[in-house]
Write a protein that holds these residues in place. Sequence first.
Motif, PDB file in Angstrom:
ATOM      1  N   CYS A  14       0.848  -1.194   0.000  1.00  0.00           N
ATOM      2  CA  CYS A  14       0.000   0.000   0.000  1.00  0.00           C
ATOM      3  C   CYS A  14       0.884   1.245   0.000  1.00  0.00           C
ATOM      4  N   CYS A  17      -0.040   3.247   3.732  1.00  0.00           N
ATOM      5  CA  CYS A  17       0.339   2.746   5.057  1.00  0.00           C
ATOM      6  C   CYS A  17       1.466   1.723   4.971  1.00  0.00           C
ATOM      7  N   HIS A  35      -8.929  -2.880   0.657  1.00  0.00           N
ATOM      8  CA  HIS A  35      -7.980  -2.256   1.581  1.00  0.00           C
ATOM      9  C   HIS A  35      -7.938  -0.747   1.358  1.00  0.00           C
ATOM     10  N   CYS A  39      -8.250   1.900   4.244  1.00  0.00           N
ATOM     11  CA  CYS A  39      -6.935   2.358   4.689  1.00  0.00           C
ATOM     12  C   CYS A  39      -7.052   3.735   5.351  1.00  0.00           C
TER      13      CYS A  39
HETATM   14 ZN   LIG Z   1      -3.028   1.136   3.328  1.00  0.00          ZN
END
Ligand SMILES: [Zn+2]
Length: 92
Positions: A14, A17, A35, A39
């Motif tokens: 990602c 994050c 996600h 997120c």
């Molecule tokens: Zn993320």
Amino acid sequence: MKKMRINGQWKAKCNYCHKELASGPRAGTKHLASHLKICTLKMLKMKGGKTLSQPSLRMNAKEDGNVFLESYTFDQEVARRELGNMLVLHEY
Ligand SMILES: [Zn+2]
């Protein structure tokens, strides 16, 4: 999401994050999309807010022993860099 190979397995990382999620032909992309929906760091960044940058106070000491308060803002990038320096410096 960034695609990368870790220990011979494809992972999607990602961009917000830096969480690693399963990737590759069998894993599909549905969980990647979900996600991105949940997120938290992405949400914070999308708002244009400065993530985790709420200033706080910290104690610091001068060479002469005087203790003073200074304002301190947490910065993920600085923290990451300093952690890298620490690992190298102390040979962990
Ligand atoms: Zn993320």
